[in-house]
Design a protein around this motif. Structure first.
Motif, PDB file in Angstrom:
ATOM      1  N   SER A 109       0.998  -1.341  -0.058  1.00 23.01           N
ATOM      2  CA  SER A 109      -0.124  -0.049   0.253  1.00 23.01           C
ATOM      3  C   SER A 109       0.913   1.148  -0.046  1.00 23.01           C
ATOM      4  CB  SER A 109      -0.814   0.002   1.061  1.00 23.01           C
ATOM      5  OG  SER A 109      -1.651   1.260   1.446  1.00 23.01           O
ATOM      6  N   SER A 110       0.583   2.157  -0.996  1.00 21.82           N
ATOM      7  CA  SER A 110       1.382   3.448  -0.752  1.00 21.82           C
ATOM      8  C   SER A 110       0.328   4.522  -0.234  1.00 21.82           C
ATOM      9  CB  SER A 110       1.689   3.668  -2.442  1.00 21.82           C
ATOM     10  OG  SER A 110       2.786   2.845  -2.940  1.00 21.82           O
ATOM     11  N   CYS A 111      -0.819   4.036   0.044  1.00 20.13           N
ATOM     12  CA  CYS A 111      -1.833   4.826   0.514  1.00 20.13           C
ATOM     13  C   CYS A 111      -1.212   5.593   1.856  1.00 20.13           C
ATOM     14  CB  CYS A 111      -3.173   4.408   0.795  1.00 20.13           C
ATOM     15  SG  CYS A 111      -4.290   5.086   1.486  1.00 20.13           S
ATOM     16  N   VAL A 142      -5.885   1.238   5.304  1.00 27.99           N
ATOM     17  CA  VAL A 142      -6.877   0.970   4.555  1.00 27.99           C
ATOM     18  C   VAL A 142      -7.762  -0.570   4.753  1.00 27.99           C
ATOM     19  CG1 VAL A 142      -7.397   0.372   1.982  1.00 27.99           C
ATOM     20  CG2 VAL A 142      -5.484   2.160   2.565  1.00 27.99           C
ATOM     21  N   LYS A 143      -8.818  -0.468   4.764  1.00 23.49           N
ATOM     22  CA  LYS A 143      -9.659  -1.667   5.114  1.00 23.49           C
ATOM     23  C   LYS A 143      -9.908  -2.484   3.606  1.00 23.49           C
ATOM     24  CE  LYS A 143     -12.157   0.267   9.157  1.00 23.49           C
ATOM     25  NZ  LYS A 143     -11.420  -0.565  10.070  1.00 23.49           N
ATOM     26  N   LEU A 144      -9.629  -3.595   3.890  1.00 26.84           N
ATOM     27  CA  LEU A 144      -9.937  -4.578   2.638  1.00 26.84           C
ATOM     28  C   LEU A 144     -10.854  -5.565   3.064  1.00 26.84           C
ATOM     29  CD1 LEU A 144      -6.115  -5.247   2.019  1.00 26.84           C
ATOM     30  CD2 LEU A 144      -7.553  -3.528   0.780  1.00 26.84           C
ATOM     31  N   TYR A 145     -11.559  -6.203   2.048  1.00 25.01           N
ATOM     32  CA  TYR A 145     -12.287  -7.453   2.072  1.00 25.01           C
ATOM     33  C   TYR A 145     -12.017  -8.303   0.923  1.00 25.01           C
ATOM     34  CZ  TYR A 145     -16.479 -10.425   2.295  1.00 25.01           C
ATOM     35  OH  TYR A 145     -17.525 -11.328   2.453  1.00 25.01           O
ATOM     36  N   THR A 151      -6.999  -5.154   7.607  1.00 22.23           N
ATOM     37  CA  THR A 151      -6.695  -3.777   7.452  1.00 22.23           C
ATOM     38  C   THR A 151      -4.947  -3.618   7.051  1.00 22.23           C
ATOM     39  OG1 THR A 151      -8.153  -3.066   8.955  1.00 22.23           O
ATOM     40  CG2 THR A 151      -6.334  -1.585   8.600  1.00 22.23           C
ATOM     41  N   VAL A 152      -4.482  -3.119   6.147  1.00 24.28           N
ATOM     42  CA  VAL A 152      -3.360  -2.797   5.770  1.00 24.28           C
ATOM     43  C   VAL A 152      -2.748  -1.230   6.098  1.00 24.28           C
ATOM     44  CG1 VAL A 152      -3.735  -2.289   3.303  1.00 24.28           C
ATOM     45  CG2 VAL A 152      -1.392  -3.219   3.908  1.00 24.28           C
ATOM     46  N   GLN A 172      -0.066 -10.833   3.258  1.00 23.95           N
ATOM     47  CA  GLN A 172      -0.485 -12.283   2.666  1.00 23.95           C
ATOM     48  C   GLN A 172      -2.140 -12.088   2.311  1.00 23.95           C
ATOM     49  OE1 GLN A 172       1.246 -14.630   1.505  1.00 23.95           O
ATOM     50  NE2 GLN A 172       3.148 -14.707   2.804  1.00 23.95           N
ATOM     51  N   VAL A 173      -2.632 -12.303   1.156  1.00 22.53           N
ATOM     52  CA  VAL A 173      -3.877 -12.503   0.609  1.00 22.53           C
ATOM     53  C   VAL A 173      -4.412 -13.622   0.717  1.00 22.53           C
ATOM     54  CG1 VAL A 173      -5.450 -11.924  -1.206  1.00 22.53           C
ATOM     55  CG2 VAL A 173      -3.446 -10.339  -0.572  1.00 22.53           C
ATOM     56  N   PRO A 174      -5.273 -14.231   1.509  1.00 23.21           N
ATOM     57  CA  PRO A 174      -5.996 -15.632   1.285  1.00 23.21           C
ATOM     58  C   PRO A 174      -6.585 -15.907  -0.087  1.00 23.21           C
ATOM     59  CG  PRO A 174      -7.300 -14.118   2.399  1.00 23.21           C
ATOM     60  CD  PRO A 174      -6.353 -13.399   2.326  1.00 23.21           C
ATOM     61  N   ARG A 175      -6.302 -16.945  -0.408  1.00 20.56           N
ATOM     62  CA  ARG A 175      -6.687 -17.332  -1.801  1.00 20.56           C
ATOM     63  C   ARG A 175      -7.669 -18.557  -1.860  1.00 20.56           C
ATOM     64  NH1 ARG A 175      -2.815 -15.245  -6.512  1.00 20.56           N
ATOM     65  NH2 ARG A 175      -1.716 -14.210  -5.490  1.00 20.56           N
TER      66      ARG A 175
END
Length: 78
Positions: A2-4, A8-11, A25-26, A33-36
């Motif tokens: 994230s360059s924000c 940031v909240k993610l779903y 939240t990142v 890690q992103v769950p797949r």
């Protein structure tokens, strides 16, 4: 990554609020890690404070990175 400049909240899931995905939240500059799913794919959403979707990207098995731009309004995968 994230360059924000703020957290940031993610779903992770087909549609925010569907009860089938998971939230995260990142922090600015962070990597996580992103769950797949079993097929290696997932939809990643940027959500607001109420959980409503603002932007999304479909991640496939061969994609390794998700990035968010500095204005927090765009998310990409590659």
């Amino acid at each position: 990554m994230s360059s924000c400049p703020h957290d940031v909240k993610l779903y992770y899931g087909d549609q925010p609020g569907d009860g089938k995905g998971q939230a995260a939240t990142v922090a600015s500059g962070a990597t996580l890690q992103v769950p797949r799913g079993p097929d290696g794919a997932v939809v990643v959403w940027v959500v607001d404070e109420k959980g409503a979707g603002l932007a999304s990207v479909h991640v496939t098995r061969h994609m390794k990175h998700i990035t968010m731009n500095a204005d927090c309004g765009r998310i990409d995968a590659n």
